[in-house]
Scaffold this motif. Structure first.
Motif, PDB file in Angstrom:
ATOM      1  N   PHE A 196       0.923  -1.569  -0.022  1.00  0.00           N
ATOM      2  CA  PHE A 196      -0.111   0.012   0.083  1.00  0.00           C
ATOM      3  C   PHE A 196       1.080   1.283   0.118  1.00  0.00           C
ATOM      4  O   PHE A 196       0.518   2.373  -0.725  1.00  0.00           O
ATOM      5  N   GLU A 197       1.915   1.147   0.604  1.00  0.00           N
ATOM      6  CA  GLU A 197       2.820   2.355   0.804  1.00  0.00           C
ATOM      7  C   GLU A 197       3.507   2.670  -0.508  1.00  0.00           C
ATOM      8  O   GLU A 197       3.694   3.832  -0.895  1.00  0.00           O
ATOM      9  N   ARG A 198       3.996   1.444  -1.120  1.00  0.00           N
ATOM     10  CA  ARG A 198       4.397   1.870  -2.623  1.00  0.00           C
ATOM     11  C   ARG A 198       3.542   2.531  -3.439  1.00  0.00           C
ATOM     12  O   ARG A 198       3.732   3.279  -4.155  1.00  0.00           O
ATOM     13  N   LEU A 199       2.222   2.023  -3.454  1.00  0.00           N
ATOM     14  CA  LEU A 199       1.283   2.300  -4.340  1.00  0.00           C
ATOM     15  C   LEU A 199       1.114   3.980  -4.117  1.00  0.00           C
ATOM     16  O   LEU A 199       0.793   4.835  -4.924  1.00  0.00           O
ATOM     17  N   ALA A 200       1.098   4.306  -2.948  1.00  0.00           N
ATOM     18  CA  ALA A 200       0.902   5.799  -2.403  1.00  0.00           C
ATOM     19  C   ALA A 200       1.970   6.590  -3.092  1.00  0.00           C
ATOM     20  O   ALA A 200       2.038   7.630  -3.484  1.00  0.00           O
ATOM     21  N   GLU A 201       3.293   6.104  -2.918  1.00  0.00           N
ATOM     22  CA  GLU A 201       4.320   6.774  -3.414  1.00  0.00           C
ATOM     23  C   GLU A 201       4.527   7.044  -4.990  1.00  0.00           C
ATOM     24  O   GLU A 201       4.896   7.949  -5.486  1.00  0.00           O
ATOM     25  N   ARG A 202       3.614   5.975  -5.535  1.00  0.00           N
ATOM     26  CA  ARG A 202       3.318   6.322  -7.109  1.00  0.00           C
ATOM     27  C   ARG A 202       2.293   7.438  -7.379  1.00  0.00           C
ATOM     28  O   ARG A 202       1.983   7.745  -8.445  1.00  0.00           O
ATOM     29  N   GLY A 203       1.964   7.979  -6.273  1.00  0.00           N
ATOM     30  CA  GLY A 203       0.821   9.103  -6.408  1.00  0.00           C
ATOM     31  C   GLY A 203      -0.570   8.786  -6.385  1.00  0.00           C
ATOM     32  O   GLY A 203      -1.499   9.413  -6.692  1.00  0.00           O
ATOM     33  N   VAL A 204      -0.712   7.433  -5.916  1.00  0.00           N
ATOM     34  CA  VAL A 204      -2.206   6.726  -6.019  1.00  0.00           C
ATOM     35  C   VAL A 204      -2.669   7.006  -4.469  1.00  0.00           C
ATOM     36  O   VAL A 204      -2.158   6.302  -3.590  1.00  0.00           O
ATOM     37  N   PRO A 205      -3.737   8.089  -3.998  1.00  0.00           N
ATOM     38  CA  PRO A 205      -4.176   7.904  -2.980  1.00  0.00           C
ATOM     39  C   PRO A 205      -4.686   6.576  -2.356  1.00  0.00           C
ATOM     40  O   PRO A 205      -5.499   5.720  -2.820  1.00  0.00           O
ATOM     41  N   VAL A 206      -4.268   6.445  -1.120  1.00  0.00           N
ATOM     42  CA  VAL A 206      -4.616   5.160  -0.274  1.00  0.00           C
ATOM     43  C   VAL A 206      -5.375   5.261   0.889  1.00  0.00           C
ATOM     44  O   VAL A 206      -4.814   6.284   1.846  1.00  0.00           O
ATOM     45  N   VAL A 207      -6.321   4.665   1.115  1.00  0.00           N
ATOM     46  CA  VAL A 207      -7.307   4.861   2.423  1.00  0.00           C
ATOM     47  C   VAL A 207      -7.366   3.677   3.152  1.00  0.00           C
ATOM     48  O   VAL A 207      -8.037   2.746   2.474  1.00  0.00           O
ATOM     49  N   LEU A 208      -6.955   3.235   4.241  1.00  0.00           N
ATOM     50  CA  LEU A 208      -7.176   2.041   5.036  1.00  0.00           C
ATOM     51  C   LEU A 208      -8.313   1.981   5.911  1.00  0.00           C
ATOM     52  O   LEU A 208      -8.523   3.047   6.724  1.00  0.00           O
ATOM     53  N   VAL A 209      -9.311   0.991   5.856  1.00  0.00           N
ATOM     54  CA  VAL A 209     -10.464   1.201   6.520  1.00  0.00           C
ATOM     55  C   VAL A 209     -10.345   0.086   7.583  1.00  0.00           C
ATOM     56  O   VAL A 209      -9.954  -1.051   7.343  1.00  0.00           O
ATOM     57  N   ASP A 210     -11.145   0.373   8.705  1.00  0.00           N
ATOM     58  CA  ASP A 210     -11.230  -0.514   9.989  1.00  0.00           C
ATOM     59  C   ASP A 210      -9.524  -0.808  10.339  1.00  0.00           C
ATOM     60  O   ASP A 210      -9.183  -1.983  10.570  1.00  0.00           O
ATOM     61  N   HIS A 211      -8.667   0.080  10.256  1.00  0.00           N
ATOM     62  CA  HIS A 211      -7.234  -0.054  10.574  1.00  0.00           C
ATOM     63  C   HIS A 211      -6.784   1.138  11.107  1.00  0.00           C
ATOM     64  O   HIS A 211      -7.272   2.327  10.799  1.00  0.00           O
ATOM     65  N   GLY A 226      -3.226   2.775  11.383  1.00  0.00           N
ATOM     66  CA  GLY A 226      -1.682   2.913  11.046  1.00  0.00           C
ATOM     67  C   GLY A 226      -1.285   4.014  11.511  1.00  0.00           C
ATOM     68  O   GLY A 226      -1.907   5.107  11.930  1.00  0.00           O
ATOM     69  N   ASP A 227       0.213   3.879  11.283  1.00  0.00           N
ATOM     70  CA  ASP A 227       0.854   5.162  11.545  1.00  0.00           C
ATOM     71  C   ASP A 227       1.820   5.497  10.322  1.00  0.00           C
ATOM     72  O   ASP A 227       2.890   6.277  10.469  1.00  0.00           O
ATOM     73  N   SER A 228       1.419   5.111   9.155  1.00  0.00           N
ATOM     74  CA  SER A 228       2.406   5.470   8.184  1.00  0.00           C
ATOM     75  C   SER A 228       1.910   7.029   7.690  1.00  0.00           C
ATOM     76  O   SER A 228       0.561   7.178   7.417  1.00  0.00           O
ATOM     77  N   ASP A 229       2.779   7.811   7.487  1.00  0.00           N
ATOM     78  CA  ASP A 229       2.671   9.068   7.057  1.00  0.00           C
ATOM     79  C   ASP A 229       1.850   9.025   5.662  1.00  0.00           C
ATOM     80  O   ASP A 229       1.007  10.110   5.204  1.00  0.00           O
ATOM     81  N   GLY A 230       1.973   8.442   4.759  1.00  0.00           N
ATOM     82  CA  GLY A 230       1.745   8.157   3.198  1.00  0.00           C
ATOM     83  C   GLY A 230       0.200   7.900   3.242  1.00  0.00           C
ATOM     84  O   GLY A 230      -0.461   7.625   1.980  1.00  0.00           O
ATOM     85  N   LEU A 231      -0.397   7.170   4.237  1.00  0.00           N
ATOM     86  CA  LEU A 231      -1.641   6.224   4.203  1.00  0.00           C
ATOM     87  C   LEU A 231      -2.700   6.822   5.102  1.00  0.00           C
ATOM     88  O   LEU A 231      -2.337   7.247   6.255  1.00  0.00           O
ATOM     89  N   SER A 232      -3.933   7.514   4.569  1.00  0.00           N
ATOM     90  CA  SER A 232      -4.901   7.680   5.653  1.00  0.00           C
ATOM     91  C   SER A 232      -5.739   6.420   6.136  1.00  0.00           C
ATOM     92  O   SER A 232      -5.803   5.492   5.565  1.00  0.00           O
ATOM     93  N   THR A 233      -6.257   6.719   7.121  1.00  0.00           N
ATOM     94  CA  THR A 233      -7.048   5.683   7.928  1.00  0.00           C
ATOM     95  C   THR A 233      -8.539   6.188   8.224  1.00  0.00           C
ATOM     96  O   THR A 233      -8.491   7.382   8.923  1.00  0.00           O
ATOM     97  N   VAL A 234      -9.332   5.403   8.498  1.00  0.00           N
ATOM     98  CA  VAL A 234     -10.750   5.416   9.114  1.00  0.00           C
ATOM     99  C   VAL A 234     -11.115   4.072   9.753  1.00  0.00           C
ATOM    100  O   VAL A 234     -10.856   2.801   9.409  1.00  0.00           O
ATOM    101  N   SER A 235     -11.327   4.409  11.169  1.00  0.00           N
ATOM    102  CA  SER A 235     -11.402   2.900  12.066  1.00  0.00           C
ATOM    103  C   SER A 235     -12.578   3.671  13.109  1.00  0.00           C
ATOM    104  O   SER A 235     -13.010   4.712  13.195  1.00  0.00           O
TER     105      SER A 235
END
Length: 326
Positions: free
Chosen positions: A132-147, A149-158
């Motif tokens: 998921f982090e590699r995908l975000a680094e390529r410019g594709v927004p990523v949101v993790l649901v029910d998670h 996380g502490d990755s700066d490049g990934l958003s989360t909703v839980s």
């Protein structure tokens, strides 16, 4: 025969560029010209090549959504919320099931990258988030649901599952239950771990209360029913007087075993609290007390987060919904 933009232009008596503007920037074209182009499209049955347009733009108008198990109504509700919000934004949702298989999860991420998805929403299987982090680094927004996380490049909703687990067991303790069983698994699922931890904390604060753990291979009705049948084989004195099921599907299976085959009176002999508050929790043979997660709101918020700066974390509060089982 395939109808082209040139065919539409010839029928409407305009240039191909005017047809393109009428479709994509109608404010630049005289209203009567737009109507002629639309009439020509209707007459010829023209369908524009959206894939080619998206290829030129570098992104599709689709969002990839990966859930752990499409059989679980909770994830259907998450998808419903995501789809409704995506439609408002002129986007579509491509729903996929990782089936709790890490290899399949990675392949789906790669597939959505190849399809130039405008964003990916996922309920990850584990805390290993490199793909998921590699995908975000390529410019594709990523949101993790029910998670969480502490990755700066990934958003989360839980949802605060520790708090939800505590609420569930406190409800059982308030009813006078002291021999409580947590029924759920597998242990490597973050949601299961957090709900158990909340249950453990609730019991540790109550003198004389005990917490037993009944591990399952999967969070399904069948596994819940098998757990209920195993409890029925125990001597009455060795059975729990309260059960916290890690999700509503497990709780439904437990109810089937206890009330329909075992003749146990719920909640008088054994109280039950589930988790998720899926649609048919209120329609079980004994209406199920459950901890509600705002599933549709989780999905809708995930779509909203795709359009914001990465690294935003939104957490919702669980809600106890009391019914007849506890």
């Amino acid at each position: 025969m395939t109808v082209s933009v040139k065919d539409v232009a010839a029928r409407a008596g305009v240039s191909a560029g005017t047809v393109s503007n009428a479709l994509n920037h109608p404010e630049r074209v005289a209203p009567e010209t737009v109507e002629r182009v639309r009439a020509a499209i209707a007459d010829l049955g023209y369908v524009r090549n959206d894939a080619a347009r998206q290829l030129r733009a570098g992104r599709s108008r689709s969002i990839g959504l990966i859930v752990l198990d499409m059989r679980n109504p909770f994830y259907a509700d998450v998808a419903r919320g995501a789809d409704a919000r995506a439609e408002e934004a002129g986007l579509s949702v491509l729903l996929s099931d990782s089936a709790r298989d890490s290899g399949r999860e990675r392949r789906l991420v790669d597939l959505f990258a190849e399809q130039r998805a405008s964003g990916v929403i996922a309920t990850p299987l584990t805390a290993e988030l490199e793909h998921f982090e590699r995908l975000a680094e390529r410019g594709v927004p990523v949101v993790l649901v029910d998670h969480e996380g502490d990755s700066d490049g990934l958003s989360t909703v839980s949802v605060d599952d520790r708090k939800g687990g505590r609420m569930a067991v406190e409800r059982l303790l308030e009813r006078g239950c002291r021999r409580i069983a947590f029924v759920g698994g597998p242990r490597d699922l973050r949601q299961v771990r957090d709900r158990y931890e909340g249950a453990r904390r609730a019991v540790s604060d109550r003198a004389g209360a005990q917490l037993e753990r009944v591990d399952l291979e999967d969070l399904t009705v069948d596994h819940g029913r098998a757990a209920g049948e195993a409890l029925l084989r125990r001597d009455t004195a060795d059975r729990p007087d309260g059960i916290f099921a890690a999700n509503d599907l497990v709780a439904v299976g437990l109810l089937q075993a206890l009330t329909m085959t075992g003749g146990v009176r719920v909640p008088d002999e054994m109280a039950i609290v589930g988790y998720d508050d899926i649609d048919f929790a209120a329609s079980t043979v004994v209406p199920l007390t459950s901890v509600r997660q705002p599933a549709e709101q989780l999905g809708a918020t995930a779509v909203e987060l795709l359009a914001r700066e990465p690294g935003e974390h939104v957490r919702f509060e669980p809600q106890l919904v009391p019914r007849a089982t506890a």
